[in-house]
Design a protein around this motif. Sequence first.
Motif, mmCIF file in Angstrom:
data_model
loop_
_atom_site.group_PDB
_atom_site.id
_atom_site.type_symbol
_atom_site.label_atom_id
_atom_site.label_comp_id
_atom_site.label_asym_id
_atom_site.label_seq_id
_atom_site.Cartn_x
_atom_site.Cartn_y
_atom_site.Cartn_z
ATOM 1 N N GLY A 161 0.799 -1.221 0.000
ATOM 2 C CA GLY A 161 0.000 0.000 0.000
ATOM 3 C C GLY A 161 0.828 1.265 0.000
ATOM 4 N N THR A 162 2.149 1.140 0.024
ATOM 5 C CA THR A 162 2.989 2.341 0.070
ATOM 6 C C THR A 162 2.792 3.210 -1.163
ATOM 7 N N LYS A 163 2.630 2.579 -2.314
ATOM 8 C CA LYS A 163 2.417 3.366 -3.542
ATOM 9 C C LYS A 163 1.168 4.205 -3.418
ATOM 10 N N ASP A 164 0.120 3.614 -2.856
ATOM 11 C CA ASP A 164 -1.132 4.363 -2.695
ATOM 12 C C ASP A 164 -0.950 5.505 -1.705
ATOM 13 N N VAL A 165 -0.186 5.258 -0.647
ATOM 14 C CA VAL A 165 0.055 6.309 0.347
ATOM 15 C C VAL A 165 0.818 7.472 -0.282
ATOM 16 N N LEU A 166 1.860 7.141 -1.044
ATOM 17 C CA LEU A 166 2.654 8.178 -1.692
ATOM 18 C C LEU A 166 1.807 8.989 -2.674
ATOM 19 N N ARG A 167 1.027 8.300 -3.488
ATOM 20 C CA ARG A 167 0.210 9.004 -4.478
ATOM 21 C C ARG A 167 -0.886 9.821 -3.803
ATOM 22 N N ARG A 168 -1.371 9.347 -2.653
ATOM 23 C CA ARG A 168 -2.389 10.110 -1.934
ATOM 24 C C ARG A 168 -1.788 11.382 -1.333
ATOM 25 N N ASN A 169 -0.594 11.269 -0.772
ATOM 26 C CA ASN A 169 0.060 12.437 -0.183
ATOM 27 C C ASN A 169 0.560 13.412 -1.247
ATOM 28 N N PHE A 170 0.782 12.899 -2.447
ATOM 29 C CA PHE A 170 1.223 13.737 -3.568
ATOM 30 C C PHE A 170 0.187 13.605 -4.687
ATOM 31 N N GLY A 171 -1.047 13.983 -4.391
ATOM 32 C CA GLY A 171 -2.121 13.734 -5.341
ATOM 33 C C GLY A 171 -2.906 14.948 -5.778
ATOM 34 N N GLN A 172 -2.385 16.148 -5.541
ATOM 35 C CA GLN A 172 -3.117 17.340 -5.936
ATOM 36 C C GLN A 172 -2.719 17.779 -7.350
ATOM 37 N N PRO A 173 -3.578 18.567 -8.012
ATOM 38 C CA PRO A 173 -3.241 19.043 -9.361
ATOM 39 C C PRO A 173 -1.872 19.712 -9.389
ATOM 40 N N ASN A 174 -1.123 19.468 -10.478
ATOM 41 C CA ASN A 174 0.195 20.100 -10.592
ATOM 42 C C ASN A 174 0.277 21.107 -11.743
ATOM 43 N N LEU A 372 -8.789 25.743 -15.005
ATOM 44 C CA LEU A 372 -8.594 24.339 -15.357
ATOM 45 C C LEU A 372 -7.481 23.809 -14.472
ATOM 46 N N HIS A 373 -7.809 22.849 -13.619
ATOM 47 C CA HIS A 373 -6.815 22.178 -12.788
ATOM 48 C C HIS A 373 -6.534 20.810 -13.404
ATOM 49 N N SER A 374 -5.272 20.440 -13.483
ATOM 50 C CA SER A 374 -4.915 19.191 -14.143
ATOM 51 C C SER A 374 -3.835 18.458 -13.357
ATOM 52 N N ILE A 375 -3.918 17.127 -13.394
ATOM 53 C CA ILE A 375 -2.888 16.281 -12.787
ATOM 54 C C ILE A 375 -2.166 15.547 -13.908
ATOM 55 N N VAL A 376 -0.907 15.906 -14.114
ATOM 56 C CA VAL A 376 -0.093 15.298 -15.154
ATOM 57 C C VAL A 376 0.848 14.299 -14.485
ATOM 58 N N GLN A 377 0.574 13.015 -14.679
ATOM 59 C CA GLN A 377 1.411 11.997 -14.037
ATOM 60 C C GLN A 377 1.103 10.623 -14.628
ATOM 61 N N ARG A 378 2.086 9.743 -14.521
ATOM 62 C CA ARG A 378 1.915 8.322 -14.794
ATOM 63 C C ARG A 378 1.640 7.619 -13.467
ATOM 64 N N ALA A 379 1.360 6.321 -13.562
ATOM 65 C CA ALA A 379 1.069 5.570 -12.344
ATOM 66 C C ALA A 379 2.262 5.523 -11.400
ATOM 67 N N GLN A 381 4.399 8.021 -10.906
ATOM 68 C CA GLN A 381 4.860 9.390 -10.690
ATOM 69 C C GLN A 381 4.001 10.088 -9.646
ATOM 70 N N LEU A 382 4.582 11.115 -9.051
ATOM 71 C CA LEU A 382 3.892 11.906 -8.034
ATOM 72 C C LEU A 382 3.309 13.173 -8.651
ATOM 73 N N ALA A 383 2.232 13.647 -8.041
ATOM 74 C CA ALA A 383 1.686 14.958 -8.389
ATOM 75 C C ALA A 383 2.055 15.923 -7.260
ATOM 76 N N ALA A 384 1.368 17.037 -7.173
ATOM 77 C CA ALA A 384 1.739 18.066 -6.191
ATOM 78 C C ALA A 384 1.293 17.662 -4.791
ATOM 79 N N PRO A 385 2.116 17.947 -3.777
ATOM 80 C CA PRO A 385 1.712 17.659 -2.400
ATOM 81 C C PRO A 385 0.863 18.769 -1.793
ATOM 82 N N ASN A 386 0.865 19.939 -2.413
ATOM 83 C CA ASN A 386 0.149 21.092 -1.873
ATOM 84 C C ASN A 386 -0.545 21.841 -3.000
ATOM 85 N N ALA A 387 -1.632 22.493 -2.654
ATOM 86 C CA ALA A 387 -2.395 23.239 -3.656
ATOM 87 C C ALA A 387 -1.612 24.454 -4.122
ATOM 88 N N ALA A 388 -1.937 24.911 -5.329
ATOM 89 C CA ALA A 388 -1.291 26.113 -5.865
ATOM 90 C C ALA A 388 -1.633 27.317 -4.985
#
Length: 596
Positions: A161-174, A372-379, A381-388
């Motif tokens: 589940g570590t991958k899910d935890v990482l993606r959740r903590n780094f899951g905001q639009p980038n 327009l908010h967008s998340i650019v990432q592969r499975a 990869q991480l997205a942003a940890p904090n909102a713009a």
Amino acid sequence: MSSLRDSAAIFNLDQLDAIDDAKELVKQRSDELIEYVNQNSADVNRDRWLDYLDLDPLLTLIADDESYAKIYRESIAVKHRLYGTAEGLELSRFRALRSAVDRLIPALKYSKKKAYAKLLSKKLNNDAEELEEMEPIPTLKQLTKATELLDLLSETKQTSGTKDVLRRNFGQPNVSIWVGEDVIRRVVSRPVNQTESVIDCILGTSINGKATLTGNVTADVFPMQGAVGLNVSMTGQVISRNRGYHKPVNLITSGYGDVTASRTLYISEAGISMEPTHAQAWLRTEINSINHRFRIVRRIARRKAAESKPIAERIAVEKLRRKVGESFADQVAQAGNVQIPDVMEKARPVLQRLDIPEPARMIGSTDNSVYLHSIVQRADQLAAPNAAPPIHQSYDAAIQIHETAINNTVGYLLAGRTITQQQIDQLLAQAGRAPQTSNQSVSESDDKDEADDDDEEEEEPFEIDFAQSRPIIFEARDGKVRLGISGTRFAQGKRVLKKAVEIAATYVPGTTADGAVLLVREGDVEIKFPGTKRLSVSQTATKRAIEKNFQNVFPETLLHQPIVLPQTIKAEALRGQVYRPRMIDSQDGWLTVALQ
């Protein structure tokens, strides 16, 4: 991040493909691709594709059962050719081979599973200590560490589940794009000046004349998630000149009125939906004259007209309200009856060539902008940890880019690749800048004889191998932007340096005389050799050569050119408009550029 320790405890490499199976899959997908190219390409194009792909060396190594190291190196080379921007790489046969190669590479890389499993498990356990105390806004070191960990867990097909935890903590639009309400108003707003014939009958009186409506149409956005909320409204004044006929008299009248109409639109990628139109009208009429040859008839007619005027006005107001509302509704419906453009139409093939999934995105509006908010990432990869961060500067348009968006696109494309001076020159030419020159003057502090000794080698074209992790340096923190590249090898002529190197420049916002904002380079291009405390004589010479070659890659200023919208743009109000940055800010991993 306690699950990271759990991942370390159960880490294993049994999920990786068996090497023989992976090699056989690569051979099968290669044969299918070659057959496809042979059958579907003209002779010249077919030969170009086969030359570009250059699959024979890899297939020969596999057929001859050569060493894993040789097959691994050639697999990496093929992988780099299968990821790119060349038209055609998005086709299914190319993507199928790319997937097969991506399965072979880790199988070869971790062929000694037991030894690697122990080393990687230990690494995970050590990294857990650092990431367990990660701040809400990670440091660059923590962000890099988390990126590498997710890549490792994905590459080795771990199911924890570590991958899910990482993606959740780094899951905001980038990536966020904003358009100000003033731009929307400019596109929608227009004057109204309509004259129509009046043919009507009210309380038995036939009316003929002309009515002129003057006013303005404008638009306002309102808060909405998942769609753009837009209220289109019209305010105007009506003046009419009419002649009424009611035997045995006729009368001349004037009308003065105010009208409003509004309609709410919800605009999304799926289309445009609309609420019913709301319209209101106010009307005051005046009888200018009553015509009949007998005075007594005129007096009677005037009295009856006065008695029926309130009822007649109410009827006229309702007819005016309905007519204006229907006309406005039709015009808005016609304007809204357009095909919403597919925002990903042009980008989709490019993303497929790079094996980047279509970005998750959400559009919406606030009380003064559209976004327009967008998340650019592969499975992996991480997205942003904090909102713009909020934009306090007024703007017509703004873009916000997080560090992860660059790493997930440009960084992903260049990871592990070799780039030459010629390729850099081509990129500079496309950007409208002069190409590299290898005979730039050396610093005055350099000894002339030493410079003469180096000239022959420094005139040779150079090449640099990008690092596998974080090859592109993009840092947006503390009001500064740091741009650069990270490499593992630099070569020029006979000089070859196989050592980690960072080549970067730092930029800070500056202001021009006319109030525009740009990025200004702070100092010279910096060359670092991470992990090296003291440079040798040859490394010092190489550093000097790198500085010379990369001074022009990182110019003195960035974002100094105005953005001019083309004359072919559909919105007439925006054609030829010139926009320049009026605010540039960088904080907490986000670069914000506001245009006006």
